[in-house]
Design a protein around this motif. Sequence first.
Motif, PDB file in Angstrom:
ATOM      1  N   GLY A  91      -7.007   3.754  -3.799  1.00  0.00           N
ATOM      2  CA  GLY A  91      -6.684   4.225  -2.718  1.00  0.00           C
ATOM      3  C   GLY A  91      -6.408   5.976  -2.564  1.00  0.00           C
ATOM      4  O   GLY A  91      -6.498   6.376  -3.602  1.00  0.00           O
ATOM      5  N   TRP A  92      -5.824   6.278  -1.250  1.00  0.00           N
ATOM      6  CA  TRP A  92      -5.674   7.728  -1.201  1.00  0.00           C
ATOM      7  C   TRP A  92      -4.148   7.719  -0.548  1.00  0.00           C
ATOM      8  O   TRP A  92      -3.888   7.070   0.178  1.00  0.00           O
ATOM      9  N   PHE A  93      -3.498   8.667  -1.249  1.00  0.00           N
ATOM     10  CA  PHE A  93      -2.063   9.039  -0.527  1.00  0.00           C
ATOM     11  C   PHE A  93      -1.975  10.432  -0.454  1.00  0.00           C
ATOM     12  O   PHE A  93      -2.757  11.212  -0.871  1.00  0.00           O
ATOM     13  N   ARG A  94      -1.046  10.796   0.309  1.00  0.00           N
ATOM     14  CA  ARG A  94      -0.898  12.364   0.310  1.00  0.00           C
ATOM     15  C   ARG A  94       0.532  12.507   0.587  1.00  0.00           C
ATOM     16  O   ARG A  94       1.402  11.958   0.708  1.00  0.00           O
ATOM     17  N   GLN A  95       0.770  14.083   0.205  1.00  0.00           N
ATOM     18  CA  GLN A  95       2.054  14.448   0.129  1.00  0.00           C
ATOM     19  C   GLN A  95       2.240  15.854   0.724  1.00  0.00           C
ATOM     20  O   GLN A  95       1.510  16.783   0.066  1.00  0.00           O
ATOM     21  N   CYS A 137      -5.694  10.532  -5.335  1.00  0.00           N
ATOM     22  CA  CYS A 137      -6.300   9.372  -5.712  1.00  0.00           C
ATOM     23  C   CYS A 137      -5.500   8.370  -6.534  1.00  0.00           C
ATOM     24  O   CYS A 137      -4.794   8.980  -7.365  1.00  0.00           O
ATOM     25  N   ALA A 138      -5.737   7.165  -6.257  1.00  0.00           N
ATOM     26  CA  ALA A 138      -4.807   6.161  -7.148  1.00  0.00           C
ATOM     27  C   ALA A 138      -5.525   5.019  -7.215  1.00  0.00           C
ATOM     28  O   ALA A 138      -6.428   4.633  -6.491  1.00  0.00           O
ATOM     29  N   ALA A 139      -5.303   4.342  -8.590  1.00  0.00           N
ATOM     30  CA  ALA A 139      -5.936   3.129  -8.745  1.00  0.00           C
ATOM     31  C   ALA A 139      -4.689   1.887  -9.116  1.00  0.00           C
ATOM     32  O   ALA A 139      -3.960   2.332  -9.895  1.00  0.00           O
ATOM     33  N   ALA A 140      -5.023   0.793  -8.847  1.00  0.00           N
ATOM     34  CA  ALA A 140      -4.128  -0.256  -9.108  1.00  0.00           C
ATOM     35  C   ALA A 140      -4.973  -1.329 -10.013  1.00  0.00           C
ATOM     36  O   ALA A 140      -6.154  -1.669  -9.627  1.00  0.00           O
ATOM     37  N   ASN A 141      -4.501  -1.695 -11.167  1.00  0.00           N
ATOM     38  CA  ASN A 141      -5.029  -2.731 -12.104  1.00  0.00           C
ATOM     39  C   ASN A 141      -4.957  -4.042 -11.566  1.00  0.00           C
ATOM     40  O   ASN A 141      -4.214  -4.302 -10.451  1.00  0.00           O
ATOM     41  N   SER A 142      -5.593  -5.142 -12.046  1.00  0.00           N
ATOM     42  CA  SER A 142      -5.672  -6.360 -11.581  1.00  0.00           C
ATOM     43  C   SER A 142      -4.264  -7.121 -11.795  1.00  0.00           C
ATOM     44  O   SER A 142      -4.118  -8.182 -11.211  1.00  0.00           O
ATOM     45  N   TYR A 149      -1.599  -5.670 -10.812  1.00  0.00           N
ATOM     46  CA  TYR A 149      -0.588  -4.961  -9.771  1.00  0.00           C
ATOM     47  C   TYR A 149       0.057  -5.881  -8.895  1.00  0.00           C
ATOM     48  O   TYR A 149      -0.683  -6.848  -8.079  1.00  0.00           O
ATOM     49  N   SER A 150       1.279  -5.944  -8.676  1.00  0.00           N
ATOM     50  CA  SER A 150       2.054  -6.936  -7.666  1.00  0.00           C
ATOM     51  C   SER A 150       2.619  -6.221  -6.414  1.00  0.00           C
ATOM     52  O   SER A 150       3.220  -6.866  -5.562  1.00  0.00           O
ATOM     53  N   GLY A 151       2.221  -4.894  -6.439  1.00  0.00           N
ATOM     54  CA  GLY A 151       2.864  -4.108  -5.409  1.00  0.00           C
ATOM     55  C   GLY A 151       2.138  -4.479  -3.999  1.00  0.00           C
ATOM     56  O   GLY A 151       1.194  -4.907  -3.961  1.00  0.00           O
ATOM     57  N   SER A 152       2.563  -3.714  -2.919  1.00  0.00           N
ATOM     58  CA  SER A 152       1.784  -3.786  -1.614  1.00  0.00           C
ATOM     59  C   SER A 152       0.844  -2.644  -1.932  1.00  0.00           C
ATOM     60  O   SER A 152       0.890  -1.534  -2.539  1.00  0.00           O
ATOM     61  N   ILE A 153      -0.402  -2.866  -1.080  1.00  0.00           N
ATOM     62  CA  ILE A 153      -1.427  -2.042  -1.255  1.00  0.00           C
ATOM     63  C   ILE A 153      -0.932  -0.643  -0.442  1.00  0.00           C
ATOM     64  O   ILE A 153      -1.743   0.395  -0.752  1.00  0.00           O
ATOM     65  N   TYR A 154      -0.100  -0.601   0.215  1.00  0.00           N
ATOM     66  CA  TYR A 154       0.148   0.528   1.184  1.00  0.00           C
ATOM     67  C   TYR A 154       1.494   1.068   0.395  1.00  0.00           C
ATOM     68  O   TYR A 154       1.954   2.357   0.778  1.00  0.00           O
ATOM     69  N   TYR A 173       0.919   2.530  -7.307  1.00  0.00           N
ATOM     70  CA  TYR A 173      -0.355   2.176  -8.142  1.00  0.00           C
ATOM     71  C   TYR A 173      -0.144   2.478  -9.592  1.00  0.00           C
ATOM     72  O   TYR A 173       0.703   3.417  -9.961  1.00  0.00           O
ATOM     73  N   ASP A 174      -0.867   2.089 -10.363  1.00  0.00           N
ATOM     74  CA  ASP A 174      -1.036   2.197 -12.000  1.00  0.00           C
ATOM     75  C   ASP A 174      -1.577   3.470 -12.491  1.00  0.00           C
ATOM     76  O   ASP A 174      -0.866   4.092 -13.525  1.00  0.00           O
ATOM     77  N   TYR A 175      -2.372   4.092 -11.635  1.00  0.00           N
ATOM     78  CA  TYR A 175      -2.996   5.375 -12.140  1.00  0.00           C
ATOM     79  C   TYR A 175      -3.238   6.424 -11.129  1.00  0.00           C
ATOM     80  O   TYR A 175      -3.465   5.808  -9.889  1.00  0.00           O
ATOM     81  N   TRP A 176      -2.856   7.647 -11.336  1.00  0.00           N
ATOM     82  CA  TRP A 176      -3.217   8.578 -10.276  1.00  0.00           C
ATOM     83  C   TRP A 176      -3.880   9.768 -10.640  1.00  0.00           C
ATOM     84  O   TRP A 176      -4.127  10.173 -12.165  1.00  0.00           O
ATOM     85  N   GLY A 177      -4.616  10.338  -9.950  1.00  0.00           N
ATOM     86  CA  GLY A 177      -5.089  11.721 -10.372  1.00  0.00           C
ATOM     87  C   GLY A 177      -4.383  12.757 -10.126  1.00  0.00           C
ATOM     88  O   GLY A 177      -3.236  12.911  -9.632  1.00  0.00           O
TER      89      GLY A 177
END
Length: 126
Positions: free
Chosen positions: A35-39, A97-102, A104-109, A113-117
């Motif tokens: 996914g993509w997040f922004r700040q 950019c972020a990635a969630a592994n298999s 991951y129990s949180g919301s996609i929103y 996520y587990d990993y971040w750029g």
Amino acid sequence: QVQLVESGGGLVQAGGSLRLSCAASGRTFSMYAMGWFRQAPGKEREFVSAVTWSGGGSTYYADYVKGRFAISRDNAKNTVYLQMNSLKPEDTAIYYCAAANSYYSGSIYDPRYDYWGQGTQVTVSS
């Protein structure tokens, strides 16, 4: 572990377009979604868009980018893209950019996520 490297940020005038890329390496076979997040300065990190990694790839968008941004993936290249059109000054932020592994129990929103750029700056001038 999954490593993420973003590219494609920059300065653009309002109404313009940019395409962000995020290349993943490492244990990419274990990913559930990217996914993509922004700040923006002084604001909390917020969800932009996400795509699941298996099957047809379900896509998700925040209301404030729906119809303007499009997320896509290239599984062969382990890369996710964010095409941003009709950019507005309020889109100015660092995009992560972020990635969630298999597991991951949180919301996609949620930004859990587990990993971040490292993030890439997007600046939209009026």
